[in-house]
Design a protein around this motif. Sequence first.
Motif, mmCIF file in Angstrom:
data_model
loop_
_atom_site.group_PDB
_atom_site.id
_atom_site.type_symbol
_atom_site.label_atom_id
_atom_site.label_comp_id
_atom_site.label_asym_id
_atom_site.label_seq_id
_atom_site.Cartn_x
_atom_site.Cartn_y
_atom_site.Cartn_z
ATOM 1 N N THR A 192 0.806 -1.216 0.000
ATOM 2 C CA THR A 192 0.000 0.000 0.000
ATOM 3 C C THR A 192 0.840 1.269 0.000
ATOM 4 O OG1 THR A 192 -0.216 -0.366 2.340
ATOM 5 C CG2 THR A 192 -2.138 -0.847 0.972
ATOM 6 N N TYR A 193 1.922 1.284 0.801
ATOM 7 C CA TYR A 193 2.646 2.539 0.883
ATOM 8 C C TYR A 193 3.271 2.937 -0.450
ATOM 9 C CZ TYR A 193 6.487 5.613 1.205
ATOM 10 O OH TYR A 193 7.349 6.618 0.929
ATOM 11 N N ARG A 194 3.924 1.984 -1.071
ATOM 12 C CA ARG A 194 4.537 2.232 -2.375
ATOM 13 C C ARG A 194 3.505 2.803 -3.348
ATOM 14 N NH1 ARG A 194 8.750 3.610 -4.768
ATOM 15 N NH2 ARG A 194 10.621 2.747 -3.844
ATOM 16 N N LYS A 195 2.297 2.305 -3.192
ATOM 17 C CA LYS A 195 1.262 2.773 -4.098
ATOM 18 C C LYS A 195 0.290 3.704 -3.398
ATOM 19 C CE LYS A 195 2.467 1.122 -8.061
ATOM 20 N NZ LYS A 195 1.734 0.347 -9.043
ATOM 21 N N LYS A 196 0.836 4.648 -2.659
ATOM 22 C CA LYS A 196 0.004 5.779 -2.286
ATOM 23 C C LYS A 196 -0.564 6.326 -3.587
ATOM 24 C CE LYS A 196 1.826 9.083 0.261
ATOM 25 N NZ LYS A 196 2.703 10.103 -0.275
ATOM 26 N N GLY A 197 -1.712 6.993 -3.488
ATOM 27 C CA GLY A 197 -2.364 7.472 -4.698
ATOM 28 C C GLY A 197 -1.465 8.280 -5.620
ATOM 29 N N ASP A 198 -0.631 9.134 -5.025
ATOM 30 C CA ASP A 198 0.222 9.972 -5.876
ATOM 31 C C ASP A 198 1.283 9.132 -6.592
ATOM 32 O OD1 ASP A 198 1.248 9.497 -3.334
ATOM 33 O OD2 ASP A 198 2.441 11.326 -3.288
ATOM 34 N N HIS A 199 1.763 8.089 -5.909
ATOM 35 C CA HIS A 199 2.749 7.216 -6.551
ATOM 36 C C HIS A 199 2.094 6.423 -7.678
ATOM 37 C CE1 HIS A 199 6.209 7.645 -3.758
ATOM 38 N NE2 HIS A 199 5.255 8.118 -2.986
ATOM 39 N N LEU A 200 0.870 5.981 -7.410
ATOM 40 C CA LEU A 200 0.168 5.198 -8.416
ATOM 41 C C LEU A 200 -0.039 6.029 -9.692
ATOM 42 C CD1 LEU A 200 -2.691 2.750 -7.829
ATOM 43 C CD2 LEU A 200 -2.997 4.504 -9.547
ATOM 44 N N VAL A 201 -0.543 7.220 -9.511
ATOM 45 C CA VAL A 201 -0.781 8.078 -10.672
ATOM 46 C C VAL A 201 0.548 8.418 -11.355
ATOM 47 C CG1 VAL A 201 -1.623 10.360 -11.392
ATOM 48 C CG2 VAL A 201 -2.951 8.983 -9.775
ATOM 49 N N GLY A 202 1.563 8.620 -10.560
ATOM 50 C CA GLY A 202 2.891 8.898 -11.100
ATOM 51 C C GLY A 202 3.416 7.740 -11.938
ATOM 52 N N ASP A 203 3.160 6.541 -11.478
ATOM 53 C CA ASP A 203 3.621 5.372 -12.227
ATOM 54 C C ASP A 203 2.957 5.296 -13.600
ATOM 55 O OD1 ASP A 203 5.250 4.733 -10.188
ATOM 56 O OD2 ASP A 203 4.094 3.011 -9.458
ATOM 57 N N TYR A 204 1.681 5.657 -13.656
ATOM 58 C CA TYR A 204 1.018 5.636 -14.971
ATOM 59 C C TYR A 204 1.552 6.751 -15.873
ATOM 60 C CZ TYR A 204 -1.832 1.793 -13.620
ATOM 61 O OH TYR A 204 -2.211 0.536 -13.238
ATOM 62 N N TYR A 205 1.931 7.824 -15.249
ATOM 63 C CA TYR A 205 2.549 8.900 -16.038
ATOM 64 C C TYR A 205 3.853 8.404 -16.676
ATOM 65 C CZ TYR A 205 4.436 13.429 -17.339
ATOM 66 O OH TYR A 205 4.950 14.478 -18.052
ATOM 67 N N VAL A 206 4.640 7.726 -15.868
ATOM 68 C CA VAL A 206 5.906 7.183 -16.366
ATOM 69 C C VAL A 206 5.640 6.160 -17.480
ATOM 70 C CG1 VAL A 206 7.948 5.827 -15.755
ATOM 71 C CG2 VAL A 206 7.105 7.591 -14.194
ATOM 72 N N MET A 270 -0.644 12.916 2.888
ATOM 73 C CA MET A 270 0.206 12.114 3.773
ATOM 74 C C MET A 270 1.625 12.671 3.809
ATOM 75 S SD MET A 270 -1.092 8.289 2.744
ATOM 76 C CE MET A 270 0.088 7.355 3.725
ATOM 77 N N THR A 271 2.124 13.055 2.647
ATOM 78 C CA THR A 271 3.489 13.594 2.602
ATOM 79 C C THR A 271 3.561 14.937 3.335
ATOM 80 O OG1 THR A 271 3.708 12.532 0.447
ATOM 81 C CG2 THR A 271 5.437 14.074 1.083
ATOM 82 N N TYR A 272 2.564 15.776 3.133
ATOM 83 C CA TYR A 272 2.544 17.067 3.835
ATOM 84 C C TYR A 272 2.531 16.854 5.343
ATOM 85 C CZ TYR A 272 1.398 19.566 -0.536
ATOM 86 O OH TYR A 272 1.418 20.106 -1.788
ATOM 87 N N GLN A 273 1.735 15.872 5.758
ATOM 88 C CA GLN A 273 1.673 15.624 7.200
ATOM 89 C C GLN A 273 3.008 15.124 7.740
ATOM 90 O OE1 GLN A 273 -1.582 13.240 8.590
ATOM 91 N NE2 GLN A 273 -3.094 14.731 7.854
#
Length: 602
Positions: A192-206, A270-273
């Motif tokens: 789950t952590y690796r695929k926080k929402g922002d990472h998930l969307v980032g992976d599709y961008y890549v 999550m990152t901001y926090q």
Amino acid sequence: MMNLGSIIATSTIKGFETIYGIRPGNELIQLQKTKKEFTGDITLVVFPLLKISKQGPEKTGEAIGAYLCENVNEVTGYNVIKGFLNLTISDAFYIDYLNEAMKTTGYGMVAQPADPPVYMVEYSSPNTNKPLHLGHIRNNLLGYALSEILKANGRKVIKTNIVNDRGIHICKSMLAWQKWGNGETPSNTIITYRKKGDHLVGDYYVMFENEYKKQVKQLMNEGQIEEEALRNAPLIREAQELLIRWEKGDPEVYQLWQTMNQWVYEGFEMTYQRLGVDFDKIYYESDTYVVGKETVLEGVKKKIFIREPDGSVWSDLTGDGLDKKILLRSDGTSVYMTQDIGTAQLRQNDYAPDKMIYVVGNEQEYHFRVLALILDKLGFEWAKDLYHLSYGMVGLPDGKMKSREGTVVDADDLLDEMTDTAREMSKELGKLEGLNNDEKEDIFRIIGLGALKYFILKVDPVKNMTFDPKESIDFNGNTGPFIQYTHARIRSVFRKAGEMGIKEAGRSNNSISLNEKEKTLLKLVYEYPAVVKDAGSQYNPALLANYAFELAKEYNQFYHDYPILRDENQLRRDFRLMMSDMTGRIIKSAMGLLGIDVPDRM
Ligand code: ARG
């Protein structure tokens, strides 16, 4: 608070009147800290006063030095070097000052006036197609620290963020997810952590970028030149199609866009926090570009902007030494500048700030010059209140932690690494026995974060820098953990005092004489409000960071050289305890303004 500058200034003016019969204006009195290589604490620059004394600098300095020594309690000695009159200030002054500072809650902070100037500080401002990276960390830390520092200077601060949530970048992620995502969401991924929402969307961008590259290569193999291939690749066409459908409000596209952005926001949050930063108001480009577009179209009507035959809209800034800037494309879609025009207007409507500070990397300097100029041409008189706080690049030492994409460092990964390193280092030191695991983990987190924050903030914002994780956490260097450790050390003195039944005296007797280390420390205590002020007026948290280090370093030397609780002279022991307390309080306060926690033990 007692102010040395005004005591000396007033007396100097009086002295001149007495000796030379003429009263110098305030502007002729220039005081500065005495340089380290000379004896003295405060220095009067004599040169501007020579036109009154009509004597040489040495003679003038001598005369006024003798006068001050004679007539001002606080001045106990002087020497003249060239045109500089170095004055020695009494120990009693600094001890009295310490007594006063101890009684002041929020020492060093300026209380907010009834009608405070309103400062809007924009920072972070990510695009929604990728997780936050090391550059964002510097940005967030600067923005947060600057906001706190401005508040400490009596300003009302509104922390804001503009999220660039629309445009081709997010459409690329959306398209890749549609094609290859198989319905993957942040919650149903395995790690789950690796695929926080922002990472998930980032992976599709890549993924998009990689596939796109392949298509471009293929087309070039088939004989197209690069420029054509970049335009003709089916994937980019599809992404553009999505963007057009989004702008038209196509419900399906809009839905997907909302869903994926939501994933990103949860990840960002999550990152901001973890970083400990927050915002009072978040703006979204998808709202603000609408306002910007309207303003641009009005500008066309008012002939402020030009519409070309192909329908595109431009601002001609050649008369101002800049170039022509596009504001709307020929198909009517807006650009980066368009949304910034709208964002600024909305902010003015919402808060009417006196100052709008944009914390944005130095690669956008031109953009912000253009923005201010365009707003000015549009007749907004607040255009002059825009300020681009431009900061330099931050990289890692070669060979360190490149992210999967190969170019940038994920903020989340770096935060993990910092805590891990802090854990290892602390184990070696082994000072945390008696704490349970959660308490220890919390301290590792605070140390890791403190190392990162301090190392970045101690550098002048304009400078490029390299962030070295190992160096940043060195307990003996110019680092956050060193300063945190000094604070913990001071708190441990008080724990020990408690055990020994020693109470802190409410007041220090001013008849004791100070050693050199003590005097240096008290002078630093005295300086703190001025440092807060300078950091605020220069928008430069590094001034506070370096001050905190100086204070911690001096305290450690003092601690090393002299006893505190075991001093047999009670007055001196009381004084040293009080001075330790004050040092700890200031470290906590200064680090707090930088967004850095200081633990009571570590
Ligand atoms: N989102 C932009 C980027 O990542 C930065 C936005 C800066 N702020 C602004 N008001 N233009 O490059």
